[in-house]
Design an enzyme around this catalytic site. Structure first.
Site, mmCIF file in Angstrom:
data_model
loop_
_atom_site.group_PDB
_atom_site.id
_atom_site.type_symbol
_atom_site.label_atom_id
_atom_site.label_comp_id
_atom_site.label_asym_id
_atom_site.label_seq_id
_atom_site.Cartn_x
_atom_site.Cartn_y
_atom_site.Cartn_z
ATOM 1 C CG HIS A 30 -9.163 -7.108 0.069
ATOM 2 N ND1 HIS A 30 -8.531 -6.151 -0.265
ATOM 3 C CD2 HIS A 30 -10.334 -6.907 1.269
ATOM 4 C CE1 HIS A 30 -9.231 -5.487 1.209
ATOM 5 N NE2 HIS A 30 -10.282 -6.187 1.582
ATOM 6 N N GLY A 44 -2.575 5.739 8.294
ATOM 7 C CA GLY A 44 -3.195 5.862 6.907
ATOM 8 C C GLY A 44 -1.266 6.747 6.223
#
Length: 244
Positions: free
Chosen positions: A19, A178
């Site tokens: 990240h 999702g």
């Protein structure tokens, strides 16, 4: 954390996920021949993903979610007090590099991956130097890969049902819905408008989401009672394909 192998002992081709913002990457990554694949997501759904993820940490298991708590967390998100730095800087760092050096960074929108999965899988294959052959396409290899990598399939894998890679949460909390637009089930209008302002700030830097636009429509269903039982993979995620 579990013991990590020395990276020089990991055979090629090597794949890493992070990240870390582009500007914070080691110079060795920025100047090497490794390729970067970046996946971003719209700020509204990203916030809901982070919110659910936050609730599933072991230290937070006793917390009862409330609108006040969500508003406090939204304040931190809006004021850029979040892991890995401001959302705008994170996204723009990789996007600008993808514009300047498309052979180094391939930029994806999560919403685009869902809307045009076949086209984007082909983009990825071409980018890493392994395009699909006519024989593979005729044999439905692309469809097989998409099914293998679907959220439904990943959730059913035993490694994602139990155990831990990180000591602070279970592997299964990395997968929830999702979906695109799930933020409308949770955010009140005032919160959504504040977070959507991030998207407008990105527009000022010439970036706009190609696959996601919002008119800030809200659902009437109250799903707040489900918050404590769900979590979602939080983007932004960057993958490194180290081909050398």
């Amino acid at each position: 954390y579990v013991d990590q192998p020395h990276l020089s002992n990991v055979p090629s081709l090597r794949l890493f996920a992070t990240h870390v913002p582009y500007l914070s990457l080691p110079t060795s990554i920025q100047t090497s021949k490794c390729q970067i694949v970046y996946v971003c997501r719209n700020p509204l759904d990203t916030f809901i993903s982070l919110w659910h993820f936050y609730l599933q940490f072991d230290r937070n298991k006793g917390i009862v979610p409330s609108m006040k708590l969500m508003e406090d967390y939204a304040d931190k998100y809006f004021n850029e007090i979040i892991p890995y730095g401001p959302l705008e800087d994170h996204l723009l760092g990789y996007w600008k590099e993808s514009m300047k050096n498309p052979g180094k960074v391939l930029f994806f929108e999560y919403e685009g991956l869902k809307k045009e999965p076949i086209a984007n899988l082909k983009r990825l294959a071409n980018y890493v130097g392994f395009p699909f052959s006519d024989e593979e396409e005729n044999a439905n290899v692309i469809d097989h890969i998409l099914e293998l990598c679907s959220l439904r399939s990943l959730k059913e894998r035993e490694v994602n049902k139990s155990g831990r890679v990180y000591p602070s949460f279970e592997n299964k909390v990395l997968f929830r819905k999702g979906e695109t637009g799930d933020w409308a089930n949770y955010l009140i209008p005032a919160m959504a408008k504040r977070i959507d302002a991030m998207r407008q700030k990105l527009n000022k830097d010439s970036f706009s989401f190609k696959y996601y636009g919002t008119n800030l429509m809200f659902h009437s269903k109250n799903v707040y009672e489900d918050m404590i039982n769900s979590c979602q993979l939080a983007l932004f995620v960057t993958f490194f394909f180290c081909l050398k």
